[in-house]
Design an enzyme around this catalytic site. Structure first.
Site, short mmCIF file in Angstrom:
data_model
loop_
_atom_site.label_atom_id
_atom_site.label_comp_id
_atom_site.label_asym_id
_atom_site.label_seq_id
_atom_site.Cartn_x
_atom_site.Cartn_y
_atom_site.Cartn_z
CE LYS A 293 1.81 -59.87 -3.62
NZ LYS A 293 2.75 -60.60 -3.01
CG ASP B 142 6.46 -55.60 -11.03
OD1 ASP B 142 5.18 -55.61 -10.39
OD2 ASP B 142 6.82 -56.04 -9.83
CD1 TRP C 52 8.94 -60.72 -4.99
CD2 TRP C 52 8.59 -59.81 -7.64
NE1 TRP C 52 7.56 -61.36 -5.27
CE2 TRP C 52 8.24 -61.02 -7.23
CE3 TRP C 52 8.83 -59.72 -8.68
CZ2 TRP C 52 6.61 -61.65 -7.75
CZ3 TRP C 52 8.41 -60.82 -9.57
CH2 TRP C 52 6.94 -62.19 -9.24
#
Ligand SMILES: Cc1ncc(COP(=O)(O)O)c(C=O)c1O
Length: 421
Positions: A271, A216, A132
């Site tokens: 999300k 994560d 990311w």
């Protein structure tokens, strides 16, 4: 002598946000956004999850709803629901968990990095290559004294996980107490995750070498549509690293084992609840039972107090309302399947469109990658041509958000890609 502010160099724009800005400024009628990591419905519009709409109605009807400050650690009912969602049932006599509410997943990454840099003082943090786009920046800013290193993650020749490279690098180069950043599921940007067997052997490396796993979790529910399956690696690590004897060789009679000093999980609700702008998140610090939690907790609270005093209230109320009501929770799980299902369908539609042209070659990776993104394999030059000639926007590393595709634009996108081959 104060530093001259006038001499501050201008940094380049953040790529992810720049793509969105460029897309919005583009007036071409056929423009396509495959850049941002956000879900879009079949009309390519933002989707407010029906479960979220229902939770908002429940909250609106509560006469006693006030707008007071949360405690520094955040909302306890929210944190307990968040912990349960990601860690499931765990044996509280084997490991303790300290949870703190954060500004979404980014805030959890940041808080975790700052806390570990101050308290664990690792020499290195190992970050997957690629990753990311914000991971390096978060560690650079929050933990400048920790040396950032990468571990190989993706083999572009086979379009699959470079497990050998990953495991060998950690085995060879990581030192006791080093932090290793792991994507819990739906790896961003590759869409490729370790298998369960691979996670198991990674856990052995962490155990033997006493490495600190930093999970994560930004896409729980997006990889498989099932929140428990998507949390499997985290739950396995917790049991294997902190339960006496672990999952693989439980020896309950033996005393506490020496192993890693802990692990942590940065949890985002952006999300999977479609609550991007509400910034709902949590950091969970898992500690072996032998470690007192009061010290670590007080240090986390110190950082939160300095950073924001306490987290925002509205989004966490929505998440808690949904997770604590069986009907709303079932509705939310359906919403998750709607999102992950649509993305899966678009993966196969784009593959079909591309492969219907004989010269397109093999695009099967679009289908076997999971989560919101596909690591298309398109080069920087191809991505630039897609943008400049066809008004199709994606990240320069070839990452495309599959939720920007629908039945109406899939042919256009496929033809645009074909033009770059
Ligand atoms: C891997 C990963 N971690 C964390 C985040 C954090 O997102 P947010 O701060 O919106 O929760 C993202 C968002 O794109 C991500 O892809």
């Amino acid at each position: 002598m104060p530093a001259p502010l006038a001499a501050i160099p201008t940094l380049p724009r953040d790529e992810a946000f720049a793509i969105t800005a460029d897309f919005l400024a583009d007036t071409h009628p056929r423009k396509v956004s495959l850049g941002a990591g956000v879900y879009r419905d079949e009309n390519l519009k933002p989707w407010v999850l029906p479960s979220v709409q229902a939770a908002k109605r429940v909250l609106n009807d509560l006469p006693s709803l006030d707008h007071e400050y949360l405690p520094i650690q955040g909302s306890e009912p929210f944190l307990s629901a968040a912990r349960q969602l990601i860690l499931g049932e765990y044996d509280a006599s084997q490991s303790h968990v300290v949870s703190v509410q954060t500004i979404s997943g980014t805030g959890a990454n940041h808080l975790g990095a700052a806390f570990l840099a101050e308290q664990l003082k690792p020499r290195h943090v190992f970050i997957s290559d690629p990753t990311w786009s914000n991971h390096h920046l978060v560690w650079e800013v929050a933990a400048p004294r920790v040396i950032r290193r990468t571990y190989p993650y993706y083999a572009s020749s086979t379009r699959s996980l470079d497990f050998e490279g990953m495991a060998t690098t950690l085995e060879r180069d990581a030192e006791e107490g080093d932090v290793v950043l792991l994507h819990a599921c739906a790896h961003n940007p590759t869409g490729v995750d370790p298998t369960r067997e691979q996670w198991k052997s990674l856990a052995q490396v962490f155990k033997r070498k006493k490495l600190f796993a930093f999970f994560d979790s930004a896409y729980q529910g997006f990889a498989t549509g099932d929140v428990d399956a998507d949390a499997w690696a985290i739950r396995y690590f917790q049991k294997e690293l902190f339960d006496r004897g672990g999952v693989s060789s439980r020896r309950p009679q033996e005393g506490p084992q020496e192993g890693p000093q802990g692990m942590c999980v940065a949890q985002s609700f952006a999300k999977n609840f479609g609550l991007y702008g509400e910034r709902v998140g949590a950091l969970h610090l898992v500690l072996p039972a032998r470690t007192q939690t009061a010290g670590p907790q007080s240090q986390l609270l110190r950082l939160v107090r300095a950073e924001m005093s306490n987290a925002p209230l509205f989004g966490c109320r929505i998440v808690h309302t949904i997770l604590s009501d069986p009907d709303l929770r079932a509705m939310w799980e359906r919403d998750l399947r709607t999102m992950s299902g649509r993305i899966k369908r678009m993966r196969s539609r784009l593959r079909q469109e591309l492969e219907s042209h004989p010269r397109a070659g093999d695009w099967s990776h679009l289908e076997f990658q999971v989560g919101m993104f596909s690591f298309t394999g398109l080069t920087r030059e191809q991505v630039v041509r897609l943008r400049d000639v066809h008004h199709v926007y994606l990240m320069l590393n070839g990452r495309a958000s599959m939720s920007g595709i629908n039945d109406e634009n899939v042919k256009y996108i496929a033809n645009a890609i074909l033009d770059t081959l």
